[in-house]
Motif scaffolding. Structure first.
Motif, short mmCIF file in Angstrom:
data_model
loop_
_atom_site.label_atom_id
_atom_site.label_comp_id
_atom_site.label_asym_id
_atom_site.label_seq_id
_atom_site.Cartn_x
_atom_site.Cartn_y
_atom_site.Cartn_z
N PHE A 89 0.81 -1.21 0.00
CA PHE A 89 0.00 0.00 0.00
C PHE A 89 0.85 1.27 0.00
O PHE A 89 0.32 2.37 -0.12
N PHE A 90 2.16 1.11 0.11
CA PHE A 90 3.06 2.26 0.01
C PHE A 90 3.46 2.48 -1.45
O PHE A 90 3.12 1.70 -2.33
N PRO A 107 2.59 7.51 1.12
CA PRO A 107 3.96 7.76 0.68
C PRO A 107 4.93 6.88 1.46
O PRO A 107 4.65 6.48 2.59
N GLY A 108 6.04 6.56 0.85
CA GLY A 108 7.04 5.78 1.56
C GLY A 108 7.61 4.67 0.70
O GLY A 108 6.96 4.19 -0.23
N VAL A 109 8.84 4.30 1.02
CA VAL A 109 9.56 3.27 0.28
C VAL A 109 9.85 2.11 1.22
O VAL A 109 10.36 2.29 2.33
N VAL A 110 9.50 0.91 0.79
CA VAL A 110 9.81 -0.31 1.54
C VAL A 110 11.24 -0.70 1.21
O VAL A 110 11.56 -1.05 0.07
N GLU A 155 6.33 10.27 5.72
CA GLU A 155 6.19 11.67 5.31
C GLU A 155 4.83 11.83 4.63
O GLU A 155 4.70 11.65 3.43
N PHE A 156 3.83 12.12 5.44
CA PHE A 156 2.46 12.24 4.91
C PHE A 156 2.01 13.68 5.06
O PHE A 156 1.90 14.20 6.16
N ASP A 157 1.74 14.33 3.94
CA ASP A 157 1.27 15.71 3.95
C ASP A 157 -0.25 15.73 3.89
O ASP A 157 -0.85 15.17 2.97
#
Length: 211
Positions: A89-90, A107-110, A155-157
């Protein structure tokens, strides 16, 4: 009270029977299927996942499940991701130098965990936020993890003032990583609740109560 109907998504991921049994023990009526109508009609959908990020995304795309998952989330219908079913889901997964686009709900990287011992295998504590529904009554319990990759930066805006930011639960193995996210109809956990004893059973019951 009628049992909640839950679909465990059957897209070729291994070892899903334990998730089915755990949900049944938690009080749900469970069906293991990739049928579109069943997925859309269910009270809750569970997206399991073991193995590599890229192969899970490939199988989700191949079975058409990505479309039905997206439709459920857009319609506000509950979805729970587990392990790699949490990671997809990222935005992106990076394994062995291979970059794979994810579903992109968050947002985000696994990425590979920065730890002396890999994989992270065994019981660990988590740090849920206040008012977490998933972790109500089990805030101080341990859960069972088996993974080498995780999201280590959040990092969620919030683009709209009225928008409620997701609730993020953290854990630590070498470095801090995202152990769970609760975001409206979509929740996901990096650990395996079906292998986490009484605490995992309580978490599944908590999720069922939100359906």
């Amino acid at each position: 009270m009628a049992k909640k109907k839950v679909v465990v998504l059957d897209y070729g991921s291994g070892n899903v029977r334990s998730a089915v049994r755990a949900l049944e023990a938690a009080g749900a009526e469970v069906e293991l299927t990739a049928d579109a109508k069943a997925i859309l009609d269910a009270d809750g959908l569970v997206v399991p996942g073991v193995g590599a990020y890229a192969s899970v995304m490939e199988q989700l795309a191949k079975t058409g499940a990505l479309r039905w998952i997206g439709r459920r989330i857009a319609g506000g219908k509950p979805v729970l991701g587990i392990c790699v079913g949490h990671q997809v889901f990222f935005e992106q997964g990076v394994e062995h130098g291979v970059e794979t686009e994810g579903i992109g709900e968050w947002p985000g990287v696994v990425e590979r965990l920065q730890a002396e011992v890999i994989p992270h295998m065994g019981w660990n504590t988590v740090r849920p936020p206040e008012n977490s529904k998933l972790f109500a009554g089990i805030e101080n319990e341990r859960f069972y993890f088996v993974h080498s990759y995780a999201v280590q930066k959040w990092e969620f805006d919030v683009t709209q003032p009225a928008m409620t930011p997701p609730q993020v639960t953290w854990s630590t193995h070498g470095t801090d990583f995202v152990a769970a996210v609760e975001n409206g109809p979509l929740s996901a956990v990096q650990f395996h609740p079906e292998k986490s004893g009484d605490a995992g059973a309580k978490l599944l019951r908590n999720w069922l109560e939100t359906l």
